[in-house]
Design a protein around this motif. Sequence first.
Motif, PDB file in Angstrom:
ATOM      1  N   SER A  20      -0.852   2.618 -22.611  1.00 36.12           N
ATOM      2  CA  SER A  20      -1.720   1.148 -22.643  1.00 36.12           C
ATOM      3  C   SER A  20      -0.793   0.229 -22.884  1.00 36.12           C
ATOM      4  O   SER A  20      -0.991  -0.991 -22.760  1.00 36.12           O
ATOM      5  N   GLY A  21      -0.140   0.352 -24.011  1.00 31.55           N
ATOM      6  CA  GLY A  21       1.023  -0.805 -24.464  1.00 31.55           C
ATOM      7  C   GLY A  21       0.136  -1.202 -25.749  1.00 31.55           C
ATOM      8  O   GLY A  21      -0.892  -0.858 -25.966  1.00 31.55           O
ATOM      9  N   LEU A  22       0.973  -1.901 -26.541  1.00 33.42           N
ATOM     10  CA  LEU A  22       0.154  -2.676 -27.860  1.00 33.42           C
ATOM     11  C   LEU A  22       1.049  -3.920 -27.904  1.00 33.42           C
ATOM     12  O   LEU A  22       2.160  -4.049 -28.006  1.00 33.42           O
ATOM     13  N   PRO A  23       0.284  -4.937 -28.194  1.00 33.20           N
ATOM     14  CA  PRO A  23       0.674  -6.196 -28.440  1.00 33.20           C
ATOM     15  C   PRO A  23       0.922  -6.313 -29.702  1.00 33.20           C
ATOM     16  O   PRO A  23       0.703  -5.574 -30.769  1.00 33.20           O
TER      17      PRO A  23
ATOM     18  N   ASN B 253       1.774  -4.469 -33.540  1.00 34.60           N
ATOM     19  CA  ASN B 253       0.845  -4.419 -34.527  1.00 34.60           C
ATOM     20  C   ASN B 253      -0.342  -3.352 -34.092  1.00 34.60           C
ATOM     21  O   ASN B 253      -1.228  -3.804 -33.535  1.00 34.60           O
ATOM     22  N   TRP B 254      -0.252  -2.367 -34.886  1.00 31.90           N
ATOM     23  CA  TRP B 254      -1.094  -1.021 -34.537  1.00 31.90           C
ATOM     24  C   TRP B 254      -2.450  -1.076 -35.742  1.00 31.90           C
ATOM     25  O   TRP B 254      -2.246  -0.427 -36.573  1.00 31.90           O
TER      26      TRP B 254
ATOM     27  N   GLN C 105      -9.705  -6.289 -38.546  1.00 30.09           N
ATOM     28  CA  GLN C 105     -10.489  -6.387 -37.407  1.00 30.09           C
ATOM     29  C   GLN C 105     -10.100  -7.583 -36.334  1.00 30.09           C
ATOM     30  O   GLN C 105     -10.555  -7.708 -35.280  1.00 30.09           O
ATOM     31  N   GLU C 106      -9.749  -8.707 -37.123  1.00 29.99           N
ATOM     32  CA  GLU C 106      -9.572 -10.135 -36.184  1.00 29.99           C
ATOM     33  C   GLU C 106      -8.281  -9.783 -35.404  1.00 29.99           C
ATOM     34  O   GLU C 106      -8.176 -10.243 -34.188  1.00 29.99           O
ATOM     35  N   VAL C 107      -7.315  -8.953 -35.813  1.00 29.11           N
ATOM     36  CA  VAL C 107      -5.948  -8.522 -34.986  1.00 29.11           C
ATOM     37  C   VAL C 107      -6.363  -7.885 -33.786  1.00 29.11           C
ATOM     38  O   VAL C 107      -6.034  -8.266 -32.680  1.00 29.11           O
ATOM     39  N   HIS C 108      -7.556  -6.780 -34.179  1.00 30.73           N
ATOM     40  CA  HIS C 108      -7.797  -5.829 -33.121  1.00 30.73           C
ATOM     41  C   HIS C 108      -8.502  -6.608 -32.225  1.00 30.73           C
ATOM     42  O   HIS C 108      -8.547  -6.373 -30.756  1.00 30.73           O
ATOM     43  N   ALA C 109      -9.524  -7.745 -32.381  1.00 33.27           N
ATOM     44  CA  ALA C 109     -10.374  -8.343 -31.490  1.00 33.27           C
ATOM     45  C   ALA C 109      -9.359  -9.248 -30.650  1.00 33.27           C
ATOM     46  O   ALA C 109      -9.604  -9.188 -29.536  1.00 33.27           O
TER      47      ALA C 109
END
Length: 322
Positions: free
Chosen positions: A112-115, A125-126, A136-140
């Motif tokens: 999927s990739g990861l930004p 950043n995982w 949560q903010e990073v994930h969203a």
Amino acid sequence: MKIGVFTVLFGSKSFEETLDYLAERGVESIEIGTGGYVGNAHCNPGELLQAPERIKEFKKAVDARNMTISALSCHGNPLHPQKELARAFQDDIVKSVQLAEKLEIPVVVTFSGLPGDHEDAKYPNWPVSPWPNDFQEVHAWQWENKVIPYWTAMGKFAEQHNVKFALEPHGGFSVHSPATLLKLRKEVGEVVGANLDPSHMWWQGIDPVQAIRILGNEGAIYHFHAKDTAIDPVNVNRFGLTDMQSYSDMLSRAWMFRTVGYGHDLKVWSDIISALRLVGYDGAISIEHEDGLMSIDEGLGKAVYNLKQVLIKEPLGEMWWV
């Protein structure tokens, strides 16, 4: 179902030498690397797309050995925050889709990739914890601004070429579990499914049989990797399942990849194969050899032998007893 092999472990051999080697060992299907982290030693899409006659020769070499191609695979990170890296991975995916259409292969496997965590980030950043709330903010932000928009566009591109994506749920990427795969599929559509690799379920604490049921009930399994994981009962208590030691530190790692049957017994593998049959998957069981304790020849040979004992090959017959 067919016994398959992900051929990237034979990058030092020619394509036809690899086909002969595998055919002699009873392998019926191959998954071919076409870029990304796994390279393209046997199949360079950019070159083949420029030479239609070579595409015919490529397919003929496989057909002549009564084998099939289960997927083209270009595992990479097209969402990498470093734009040059992302473009290279993206190019591999685009060309793999275009070549898959020419070869009439329905599936392209990738990640999927990861930004990163913002537009000017340098590294991915995982986030895997809901607290502190920063995560949560990073994930969203990642899903709303990067993951969903990218795969929505790529999904439309793949549909135009009659190809589907089998994203491999893998730690370190946005899609790493059945839930995250289905989350993306809900947004993008059925052009996205899973390349389910049980080894990456085990080290995340997920039962692969249940993962198969969860994804299979949604018709979301498009490809399957046969790779095992052994979890060390002592080391896991020291390092946890998110062990950051090198894979080469096998004596001290919490877990390591093993060939089929050397992390979990054949009863577990028969349960996996039965679960795949139960949800309607009848494709390749593609062996991915990454066992640090065995040579390629021995590890692959044992995987083929063990899978032959549990694989379900014949079509379902009528239930005479019902």
